[in-house]
Design a protein around this motif. Structure first.
Motif, PDB file in Angstrom:
ATOM      1  N   GLN A 229       0.889  -1.188   0.148  1.00 55.45           N
ATOM      2  CA  GLN A 229      -0.076  -0.106   0.130  1.00 55.45           C
ATOM      3  C   GLN A 229       1.041   1.246  -0.026  1.00 55.45           C
ATOM      4  O   GLN A 229       0.623   2.268  -0.607  1.00 55.45           O
ATOM      5  CB  GLN A 229      -0.956  -0.005   1.294  1.00 55.45           C
ATOM      6  CG  GLN A 229      -2.089  -1.114   1.081  1.00 55.45           C
ATOM      7  CD  GLN A 229      -2.625  -1.242   2.267  1.00 55.45           C
ATOM      8  OE1 GLN A 229      -2.267  -1.164   3.649  1.00 55.45           O
ATOM      9  NE2 GLN A 229      -3.903  -1.822   2.418  1.00 55.45           N
ATOM     10  N   LEU A 230       1.929   1.112   0.860  1.00 58.31           N
ATOM     11  CA  LEU A 230       2.917   2.380   0.883  1.00 58.31           C
ATOM     12  C   LEU A 230       3.396   2.806  -0.542  1.00 58.31           C
ATOM     13  O   LEU A 230       3.574   3.632  -0.834  1.00 58.31           O
ATOM     14  CB  LEU A 230       3.972   2.405   2.177  1.00 58.31           C
ATOM     15  CG  LEU A 230       3.295   2.227   3.393  1.00 58.31           C
ATOM     16  CD1 LEU A 230       4.337   2.202   4.572  1.00 58.31           C
ATOM     17  CD2 LEU A 230       2.564   3.341   3.615  1.00 58.31           C
ATOM     18  N   MET A 231       3.956   1.333  -1.072  1.00 57.70           N
ATOM     19  CA  MET A 231       4.743   1.592  -2.255  1.00 57.70           C
ATOM     20  C   MET A 231       3.828   2.144  -3.617  1.00 57.70           C
ATOM     21  O   MET A 231       3.971   3.093  -4.251  1.00 57.70           O
ATOM     22  CB  MET A 231       5.252   0.312  -2.698  1.00 57.70           C
ATOM     23  CG  MET A 231       5.863   0.290  -4.141  1.00 57.70           C
ATOM     24  SD  MET A 231       6.165  -1.326  -4.833  1.00 57.70           S
ATOM     25  CE  MET A 231       7.435  -2.053  -3.757  1.00 57.70           C
ATOM     26  N   LYS A 294      -3.448   7.942   7.592  1.00 59.13           N
ATOM     27  CA  LYS A 294      -4.166   7.771   6.262  1.00 59.13           C
ATOM     28  C   LYS A 294      -4.652   8.815   5.862  1.00 59.13           C
ATOM     29  O   LYS A 294      -4.651   9.318   4.712  1.00 59.13           O
ATOM     30  CB  LYS A 294      -4.827   6.416   6.140  1.00 59.13           C
ATOM     31  CG  LYS A 294      -6.060   6.742   6.833  1.00 59.13           C
ATOM     32  CD  LYS A 294      -6.805   5.101   6.455  1.00 59.13           C
ATOM     33  CE  LYS A 294      -8.034   5.269   7.473  1.00 59.13           C
ATOM     34  NZ  LYS A 294      -8.969   4.047   7.295  1.00 59.13           N
ATOM     35  N   TYR A 295      -5.349   9.786   6.862  1.00 57.10           N
ATOM     36  CA  TYR A 295      -5.870  10.883   6.659  1.00 57.10           C
ATOM     37  C   TYR A 295      -5.205  12.179   6.010  1.00 57.10           C
ATOM     38  O   TYR A 295      -5.413  12.746   5.435  1.00 57.10           O
ATOM     39  CB  TYR A 295      -6.817  11.433   7.829  1.00 57.10           C
ATOM     40  CG  TYR A 295      -7.904  10.184   8.309  1.00 57.10           C
ATOM     41  CD1 TYR A 295      -8.787   9.833   7.603  1.00 57.10           C
ATOM     42  CD2 TYR A 295      -7.576   9.452   9.401  1.00 57.10           C
ATOM     43  CE1 TYR A 295      -9.828   8.833   7.794  1.00 57.10           C
ATOM     44  CE2 TYR A 295      -8.696   8.651   9.922  1.00 57.10           C
ATOM     45  CZ  TYR A 295      -9.555   8.193   8.862  1.00 57.10           C
ATOM     46  OH  TYR A 295     -10.495   7.241   9.470  1.00 57.10           O
ATOM     47  N   VAL A 395      -3.501  11.397  -9.143  1.00 58.50           N
ATOM     48  CA  VAL A 395      -3.637  11.755  -7.520  1.00 58.50           C
ATOM     49  C   VAL A 395      -4.817  10.516  -7.317  1.00 58.50           C
ATOM     50  O   VAL A 395      -4.827  10.325  -6.016  1.00 58.50           O
ATOM     51  CB  VAL A 395      -4.373  13.240  -7.597  1.00 58.50           C
ATOM     52  CG1 VAL A 395      -4.643  13.422  -6.188  1.00 58.50           C
ATOM     53  CG2 VAL A 395      -3.047  14.085  -7.911  1.00 58.50           C
ATOM     54  N   ILE A 396      -5.614   9.939  -7.999  1.00 61.40           N
ATOM     55  CA  ILE A 396      -6.641   8.984  -7.368  1.00 61.40           C
ATOM     56  C   ILE A 396      -6.045   7.834  -6.835  1.00 61.40           C
ATOM     57  O   ILE A 396      -6.457   7.256  -5.819  1.00 61.40           O
ATOM     58  CB  ILE A 396      -7.477   8.582  -8.472  1.00 61.40           C
ATOM     59  CG1 ILE A 396      -8.333  10.054  -9.057  1.00 61.40           C
ATOM     60  CG2 ILE A 396      -8.501   7.635  -8.163  1.00 61.40           C
ATOM     61  CD1 ILE A 396      -9.148   9.561 -10.310  1.00 61.40           C
ATOM     62  N   ILE A 397      -4.810   7.584  -7.382  1.00 55.92           N
ATOM     63  CA  ILE A 397      -4.110   6.278  -6.961  1.00 55.92           C
ATOM     64  C   ILE A 397      -3.914   6.359  -5.064  1.00 55.92           C
ATOM     65  O   ILE A 397      -4.296   5.602  -4.509  1.00 55.92           O
ATOM     66  CB  ILE A 397      -2.842   6.065  -7.466  1.00 55.92           C
ATOM     67  CG1 ILE A 397      -3.320   5.678  -8.933  1.00 55.92           C
ATOM     68  CG2 ILE A 397      -1.988   4.941  -6.717  1.00 55.92           C
ATOM     69  CD1 ILE A 397      -1.952   5.487  -9.734  1.00 55.92           C
ATOM     70  N   PRO A 398      -3.334   7.384  -4.698  1.00 49.70           N
ATOM     71  CA  PRO A 398      -2.878   7.464  -3.190  1.00 49.70           C
ATOM     72  C   PRO A 398      -4.193   7.472  -2.403  1.00 49.70           C
ATOM     73  O   PRO A 398      -4.316   7.136  -1.127  1.00 49.70           O
ATOM     74  CB  PRO A 398      -1.948   8.687  -3.089  1.00 49.70           C
ATOM     75  CG  PRO A 398      -2.079   9.437  -4.190  1.00 49.70           C
ATOM     76  CD  PRO A 398      -2.419   8.669  -5.445  1.00 49.70           C
ATOM     77  N   ILE A 399      -5.251   8.496  -2.842  1.00 50.21           N
ATOM     78  CA  ILE A 399      -6.602   8.599  -2.218  1.00 50.21           C
ATOM     79  C   ILE A 399      -7.177   7.367  -1.955  1.00 50.21           C
ATOM     80  O   ILE A 399      -7.477   7.022  -0.921  1.00 50.21           O
ATOM     81  CB  ILE A 399      -7.524   9.717  -2.896  1.00 50.21           C
ATOM     82  CG1 ILE A 399      -6.681  10.866  -2.904  1.00 50.21           C
ATOM     83  CG2 ILE A 399      -8.624   9.705  -2.293  1.00 50.21           C
ATOM     84  CD1 ILE A 399      -7.479  11.986  -3.687  1.00 50.21           C
ATOM     85  N   LEU A 400      -7.392   6.384  -2.977  1.00 52.43           N
ATOM     86  CA  LEU A 400      -8.084   5.380  -3.031  1.00 52.43           C
ATOM     87  C   LEU A 400      -7.525   4.296  -2.156  1.00 52.43           C
ATOM     88  O   LEU A 400      -7.908   3.633  -1.249  1.00 52.43           O
ATOM     89  CB  LEU A 400      -8.416   4.896  -4.469  1.00 52.43           C
ATOM     90  CG  LEU A 400      -9.336   5.532  -5.080  1.00 52.43           C
ATOM     91  CD1 LEU A 400      -9.598   4.825  -6.443  1.00 52.43           C
ATOM     92  CD2 LEU A 400     -10.735   5.697  -4.586  1.00 52.43           C
ATOM     93  N   ALA A 402      -5.086   4.812   0.220  1.00 55.69           N
ATOM     94  CA  ALA A 402      -5.059   5.133   1.635  1.00 55.69           C
ATOM     95  C   ALA A 402      -6.359   4.716   2.417  1.00 55.69           C
ATOM     96  O   ALA A 402      -6.158   4.696   3.703  1.00 55.69           O
ATOM     97  CB  ALA A 402      -4.987   6.593   1.834  1.00 55.69           C
ATOM     98  N   THR A 403      -7.516   4.717   1.703  1.00 55.58           N
ATOM     99  CA  THR A 403      -8.594   4.112   2.447  1.00 55.58           C
ATOM    100  C   THR A 403      -8.838   2.923   3.030  1.00 55.58           C
ATOM    101  O   THR A 403      -9.267   2.318   3.777  1.00 55.58           O
ATOM    102  CB  THR A 403      -9.935   4.330   1.412  1.00 55.58           C
ATOM    103  OG1 THR A 403      -9.648   3.313   0.192  1.00 55.58           O
ATOM    104  CG2 THR A 403     -10.064   5.866   0.959  1.00 55.58           C
TER     105      THR A 403
END
Length: 417
Positions: A229-231, A294-295, A395-400, A402-403
């Motif tokens: 997830q972090l990667m 994550k927030y 930008v959608i990648i880290p947002i999704l 992180a959830t």
């Protein structure tokens, strides 16, 4: 009684020396990251006269920037493992020495192909440094201080980004792009000498962690969802960060008709915004966001995406720079959090390896983002709007991702380590 006082006095003196030493190490690593970014990012400005000298199109120029990150990305994996095995100090010294050699060799490049080869070797030389420097933080700071320590090094990258553009532009105009790389290479050699004498090995927290808990096998680490997830999140944020960092100098010079010195001066503003975001994030991570990191990632990525949209549609230089600053601040909000999490939640004996994996994702982004943007710009006849749209989508990648992040199930060690 007097014997007890002597013992207490000795312990206080030892703790004072240890505290002093860790801040010396943090300071020298801070300087090393600034030099690292001077060497690495100067190509983003130098590519303008290089492209003219070698008659390169946008796709070729983007490839020269990207090829560094290809070998740099692969070396993240190897460098992280080697740092865990041989220690942070040794790998930092080797890395700084090698990148200094290849910085000088860049100044001797005679063709497009020679630049490609030198930049590939450059990435190999520099690739061990990020994971090794992160491990050095873990070796010298307890977990309760690692967020601020890591954010200090991330702040150094923003300072390096800030001064590299204006310094590179000024040096290229005054002495040429080749001499620029010669000077930065010599600076790297001087840094190697300083590191040799001041970067003392320290495995205090590693030894404490290993005495309490058995080592975590690599196989178990690779099964941890948090690592991937972090990667993935770092990949998404880095697509935006490296895309902007690589192409904004050319965009401002060619599309907005700024001279190189003015472009370099204006680049300080987004870098300052990013620096403020880094320092604020490090403080929040240690003080208020434990278990809720994550927030911070989602917030930073969201700000970056919205700001990119407004930057793309801005009509004045002032608004472009303003929204570029907000974009980079958002990226660094997310980046600082992502890169700090291994120091907080992973076992000490795999911090280097885990960090190498995460940085691998970011450098893959660095390898493809400049080239993809260059191709999109060429495809749309020199228009940057579609290239910036590509960044917005990423930008959608880290947002999704992180959830889905769950820190409670990560690999942990002694909380006081």
């Amino acid at each position: 009684m007097s014997e007890n006082r002597k013992t207490q006095g000795g312990l206080l003196l030892e703790r004072s020396n240890t505290s002093k030493q860790k801040y010396i190490i943090l300071g020298i690593l801070f300087l090393a990251w600034i030099v690292n970014y001077l060497d690495k990012l100067s190509m983003n400005v130098a590519i303008i006269p290089i492209a003219e000298e070698f008659s390169l199109n946008e796709t070729q120029a983007g490839l020269i920037i990207s090829v560094f990150f290809m070998s740099y990305a692969v070396m993240q994996l190897v460098g992280g493992y080697l740092s865990d095995k041989y220690g942070a100090r040794r790998m930092i010294l080797i890395s700084v020495l090698l990148w200094s050699i290849f910085t000088i060799l860049t100044g001797f490049a005679w063709s497009f192909v020679s630049l490609i080869v030198i930049r590939l070797l450059f990435g190999i030389g520099e690739g061990s440094f990020p994971a090794a420097s992160t491990l050095a933080i873990a070796d010298n700071f307890p977990k309760s201080e690692r967020g601020r320590a890591k954010s200090t090094l991330t702040a150094a990258t923003t300072i390096g980004s800030m001064i590299s553009t204006i310094v590179a532009a000024a040096l290229i105009i005054s002495i040429g792009w080749r001499n620029l790389f010669f000077i930065f290479g010599v600076l790297g050699f001087l840094l190697t000498i300083v590191l040799y004498f001041l970067l003392k090995p320290n495995t205090q927290y590693r030894e404490e962690a290993n005495s309490i808990k058995v080592k975590v096998p690599l196989k178990k680490l690779l099964k941890m969802p948090m690592l991937w997830q972090l990667m993935l999140m770092y990949f998404g944020v880095s697509i935006v960060n490296w895309g902007l960092t690589s192409w904004m100098p050319t965009f401002m010079v060619k599309e907005k008709n700024l001279d190189m010195v003015s472009m370099g001066a204006l680049a300080i503003i987004p870098a300052l915004a990013a620096l403020i975001a880094v320092v604020l994030t490090g403080w929040l991570i240690d003080k208020f966001a434990v278990g809720k990191e994550k927030y911070l990632i989602m917030f930073g990525a969201f700000i970056a995406g919205i700001s990119l949209f407004f930057m793309t549609n801005a009509s004045s230089i002032t608004m472009i720079v303003t929204f570029q600053a907000l974009t980079l601040a958002g990226c660094l909000f997310a980046t600082t959090t992502i890169l700090t999490l291994p120091l907080k939640y992973f076992s000490h004996d795999v911090i280097g390896t885990a960090t190498g994996f995460i940085y691998f994702g970011g450098q893959i982004a660095g390898a493809i983002s400049p080239s993809i943007m260059g191709y999109i710009i060429s495809l749309f006849n020199g228009s940057y709007s579609a290239a910036f749209l590509f960044l917005m989508v990423m930008v959608i990648i880290p947002i999704l991702t992180a959830t889905t992040l769950r820190t409670k199930t990560s690999i942990t060690t002694n909380p006081t380590a």
